[in-house]
Write an enzyme that holds these catalytic residues in place. Structure first.
Site, PDB file in Angstrom:
ATOM      1  N   TYR A 170       3.892  -6.718  -7.752  1.00  0.00           N
ATOM      2  CA  TYR A 170       3.828  -5.671  -8.769  1.00  0.00           C
ATOM      3  C   TYR A 170       4.015  -4.294  -8.128  1.00  0.00           C
ATOM      4  CZ  TYR A 170       1.875  -2.923 -12.671  1.00  0.00           C
ATOM      5  OH  TYR A 170       1.679  -2.015 -13.680  1.00  0.00           O
ATOM      6  N   LYS A 196       7.133  -1.639  -8.775  1.00  0.00           N
ATOM      7  CA  LYS A 196       6.937  -0.329  -9.397  1.00  0.00           C
ATOM      8  C   LYS A 196       7.330   0.800  -8.436  1.00  0.00           C
ATOM      9  CE  LYS A 196       5.512  -1.675 -13.444  1.00  0.00           C
ATOM     10  NZ  LYS A 196       6.378  -1.493 -14.639  1.00  0.00           N
TER      11      LYS A 196
END
Lengths: 264, 264
Positions: free
Chosen positions: A172, A176
């Site tokens: 994640y 990002k």
């Protein structure tokens, strides 16, 4: 949306299905602003579609499934490679826009999976995060370069957490971080967006969605961000009513029911 | 290596092929340090393999093609999905190491492609960059979590350029930003690496390779970094002779034939 990364092209003007064909032909003659929402069938996406439509915008949903509230839908087939997805979506917008341009394009597709390098699903989850966040953002960037109007707005979805190390959710965090870099690249001279167009990434903490309320029934909802609050802010950025610097990450913080949008 | 992202598992002990079977059995009984090089058949990879082997290390090459200089080769099939690649490589190292551990793992796989969001090959090149840099780094991180020794060293390959916006090479910039984040994640408590292990990313500017000399015959070679200089530095980090902080990006700058390694 669960896996917004591959797309089976088709344009389905929802207005045709509902019989109000005139809408399709009138959209541009009356110079409606047009918004495309990648992930427009998800919780936040649906609120964005409704909010802009209620304010007179034409809205196209890009997702795995149709959102009947949108005037147009271009569906994604998550089993195709990224180039094929991008090409088909580009062709869909060529057909749909007929030389007109999008005033705004929001990518709110994404997902979350945790795990560090020692986790059993580290590779699988990291791959999924890259597809859900980075692939969708790259396609949104490409569509923006091709179909966004001069001075238009591209909004991607980042994450505040990724401004620091994220050892417990590595896939994640790196995804990002890539999206944040993409925003800066697109905002820099020579990034390929149309003249005067802006790129940004919204970074909410916890969205006040039915799914989140069900998952965390005892949480403090007053620190969660209502979806309509985000829609209102993005509408303000899109019309120019709310000033927005190009290439910024937007921290969205809600406390005691009040939400602040900080450009960082 | 051109596309190091998918792998067909097989272990080929080069020593077997050359008839010196004893080497295989002696490797651990005499407690040789073991290095794995992802991309060990590329220009930098080959120099790393030779440098460490000449100093008494056992070296395993992970690449699309064999490097006969390495004692062991585990080949990659770039047509398999990432999870399959990772699983097969993991099994290869299980078989190869027999419970022993790697002292160091370097991932020097990668590539370069330019283009902004308006470039025709934007999606294709970005996808390639993600596969070449991020996928290989994720697999290296996973192998490190599984097979690196306590206090071992994982080295990935970053890019100084990605510390700033890279509008002219977006796919490359976002991929390297993801690699930089990965290094910070792995170095943070809970990142999943073995106890005391370190993660870092080397960031060379221009490597002095035959291919680069051929491509840029009129360049100032005294500002290019010799491959052996990098090998020497990584050897020093691996043995502890050269101090290395955990989780840093290492800027490699060469000027007038002198190279500095700055941890930033």
């Amino acid at each position: 949306m669960k896996n917004p990364t591959v797309l089976q092209k088709f344009i389905k003007p929802t207005c045709f299905a509902s019989g109000s064909c005139l809408l399709y032909y009138c959209l541009y003659s009356i110079n409606m602003s047009h918004l495309a929402v990648y992930g427009g069938a998800g919780a936040l996406g649906r609120v964005l579609v409704n909010y802009f439509k209620e304010r007179g915008w034409a809205v196209t949903n890009i997702d795995l499934v149709e959102n009947k509230a949108a005037q147009f839908n271009t569906l994604v087939n998550a089993n195709e490679d990224l180039q094929t997805q991008a090409t088909k979506l580009d062709q869909s917008f060529e057909t749909l826009l007929k030389g007109e341009k999008l005033k705004a394009l929001f990518c709110v597709a994404g997902g979350w999976a945790g795990g560090n390098a020692a986790s059993k699903n580290f590779i699988k989850n990291s791959d999924l995060m890259l597809k859900q966040s980075v692939s969708s953002s790259l396609i949104a960037a490409r569509l923006a370069a091709r179909h966004l109007d001069d001075n238009g707005l591209l909004v991607l979805t980042g994450a505040l957490a990724a401004l620091n190390p994220t050892p417990g959710m590595i896939g994640y965090g790196i995804s990002k971080a890539a999206v944040h870099h993409l925003v800066q690249d697109l905002a820099a001279p020579g990034g390929g967006l149309p003249k005067g167009a802006k790129a940004t990434a919204i970074c909410p903490v916890t969205l006040d969605t039915p799914a989140n309320r069900q998952a965390m029934p005892d949480a403090d909802f007053s620190s969660w961000t209502p979806l309509e609050t985000i829609a209102k802010q993005l509408h303000g950025y899109s019309t120019g009513e709310i000033p927005l610097a190009n290439g910024k990450i937007i921290e969205i913080l809600t406390k005691d029911g009040n939400t602040a949008f900080n450009q960082i």
